[in-house]
Design a protein around this motif. Structure first.
Motif, short mmCIF file in Angstrom:
data_model
loop_
_atom_site.label_atom_id
_atom_site.label_comp_id
_atom_site.label_asym_id
_atom_site.label_seq_id
_atom_site.Cartn_x
_atom_site.Cartn_y
_atom_site.Cartn_z
N ASP A 171 -1.77 -11.83 4.83
CA ASP A 171 -2.67 -12.69 5.48
C ASP A 171 -2.05 -13.74 6.63
O ASP A 171 -1.11 -13.51 7.06
N GLY A 172 -2.77 -14.59 6.72
CA GLY A 172 -2.27 -15.91 7.70
C GLY A 172 -1.24 -16.41 7.54
O GLY A 172 -0.54 -17.06 8.57
N ASN A 173 -0.35 -16.47 6.28
CA ASN A 173 0.56 -17.07 5.90
C ASN A 173 1.89 -16.16 5.74
O ASN A 173 2.94 -16.69 5.28
N GLY A 174 1.56 -15.07 5.91
CA GLY A 174 2.44 -13.94 5.87
C GLY A 174 2.76 -13.40 4.45
O GLY A 174 3.65 -12.77 3.83
N ASN A 175 1.81 -13.85 3.42
CA ASN A 175 1.79 -13.20 2.12
C ASN A 175 1.55 -11.51 2.24
O ASN A 175 0.38 -11.22 2.56
N ILE A 176 2.02 -10.90 1.25
CA ILE A 176 1.76 -9.63 1.48
C ILE A 176 0.98 -9.18 0.11
O ILE A 176 1.73 -9.72 -0.82
N SER A 177 0.03 -8.61 0.11
CA SER A 177 -0.59 -8.06 -0.92
C SER A 177 -0.84 -6.42 -0.93
O SER A 177 -1.10 -5.96 0.13
N VAL A 178 -0.39 -5.97 -2.05
CA VAL A 178 -0.50 -4.46 -2.04
C VAL A 178 -1.51 -4.09 -3.30
O VAL A 178 -1.56 -4.54 -4.35
N ALA A 179 -2.30 -3.19 -3.04
CA ALA A 179 -3.29 -2.69 -3.94
C ALA A 179 -3.51 -1.24 -3.95
O ALA A 179 -3.22 -0.40 -2.85
N ILE A 180 -3.70 -0.64 -5.14
CA ILE A 180 -3.56 0.64 -5.24
C ILE A 180 -4.73 1.17 -6.23
O ILE A 180 -5.08 0.44 -7.17
N SER A 181 -4.96 2.45 -6.06
CA SER A 181 -6.09 2.88 -6.88
C SER A 181 -5.44 4.41 -7.17
O SER A 181 -5.03 5.12 -6.40
N GLY A 182 -5.67 4.82 -8.33
CA GLY A 182 -5.07 6.16 -8.75
C GLY A 182 -5.87 6.86 -10.17
O GLY A 182 -6.86 6.08 -10.42
N THR A 183 -5.57 7.80 -10.42
CA THR A 183 -6.20 8.64 -11.65
C THR A 183 -5.31 9.33 -12.31
O THR A 183 -4.12 9.87 -11.80
N SER A 184 -5.41 9.51 -13.70
CA SER A 184 -4.41 10.18 -14.46
C SER A 184 -5.04 11.45 -14.87
O SER A 184 -4.70 12.30 -15.64
N ASP A 185 -6.39 11.64 -14.18
CA ASP A 185 -7.03 13.18 -14.30
C ASP A 185 -7.45 13.90 -12.86
O ASP A 185 -8.53 13.87 -12.62
N PRO A 186 -6.08 14.16 -12.08
CA PRO A 186 -6.50 14.53 -10.61
C PRO A 186 -7.54 15.72 -10.41
O PRO A 186 -8.14 15.46 -9.62
#
Length: 242
Positions: A135-150
């Motif tokens: 973001d504008g202040n240099g904060n890093i956000s990581v978001a993931i999505s996944g499944t246990s039944d691919p």
């Protein structure tokens, strides 16, 4: 499954840099190249040339995209997982003339592929998407999505189980309806038999009457009268008490 992890730029520990500034051959004479030590995702360091002194965000973005093609270019693929890497224009503006912030930004952009590899290997199940945002202040956000039944095996098994349960419930309900119908038919048969018996007694002159009381004579006269369909006569009676 979704998860978000945030890293604050304010917690970033700056390290001393061995910086050598040279005038860049770029069209902007203010752009300078610095040799800095960037920390790596494996815990070591590496010497990297970074540029600062850009007069506009567009030129600075082009420079960064030349080194980190996944930055601000929409969805790309890392380790076979759809991935987006977004850096705020506001933060790019802060970095383009600030060597320390630029160092922080490039350090994280350079480590990103290895971090994505670690996420794919370490997260539960199979990742279906990755998202990195600064973001504008240099904060890093990581978001993931996944499944246990691919491969959908669990979903299929659940669907089959639910179908069996539904079928069993429907069969049970059908059995209850069948039993209820049988009971209703038996009750109807009993009513019909009773009605037929009553009609038979009427046709043959048969009858059954009863009466109750505490005077046997009066009770007897009641049933006699009832047999004829006439009111019971009044008069003398036995006064027998129970």
């Amino acid at each position: 499954m979704a998860m978000e992890i945030t890293n604050n730029y304010s917690n970033y520990a700056t390290s001393s840099t061995n910086t050598t500034k040279n005038v860049s051959s770029a069209k902007d004479s203010n752009v300078t190249t610095s040799a800095v030590e960037l920390k790596t995702s494996t815990g070591g360091t590496k010497t990297e040339q970074i540029k600062t002194g850009y007069s506009n965000v567009n030129d600075y973005s082009k420079y960064l995209q030349g080194k980190y093609s996944y930055m601000n270019t929409g969805t790309t693929s890392m380790q076979g997982v759809p991935t987006t890497v977004s850096v705020s224009s506001a933060f790019l503006k802060k970095c383009m003339n600030d060597p320390e912030k630029a160092k922080y930004l490039e350090e994280n952009l350079a480590a990103l592929p290895d971090c994505a590899k670690s996420a794919v290997a370490g997260c539960q199940g199979t990742l279906t998407s990755l998202s990195y945002q600064i973001d504008g202040n240099g904060n890093i956000s990581v978001a993931i999505s996944g499944t246990s039944d691919p491969d959908g095996k669990i979903a299929r098994e659940n669907a089959e189980r639910k179908a069996k349960e539904k079928k069993a419930a429907e069969e049970k309900a059908a059995e209850r309806r069948k039993e209820k119908k049988a009971e209703e038919e038996k009750a109807a048969e009993r009513r019909a038999e009773k009605k037929a018996a009553e009609e038979a007694r009427t046709e043959t002159g048969e009858y059954t009457v009863s009466a109750t009381g505490t005077d046997i004579k009066a009770v007897t006269e009641k049933v006699i009268s009832a047999s004829w369909g006439t009111p019971a006569p009044t008069g003398a009676s036995f006064d027998i008490k129970a």
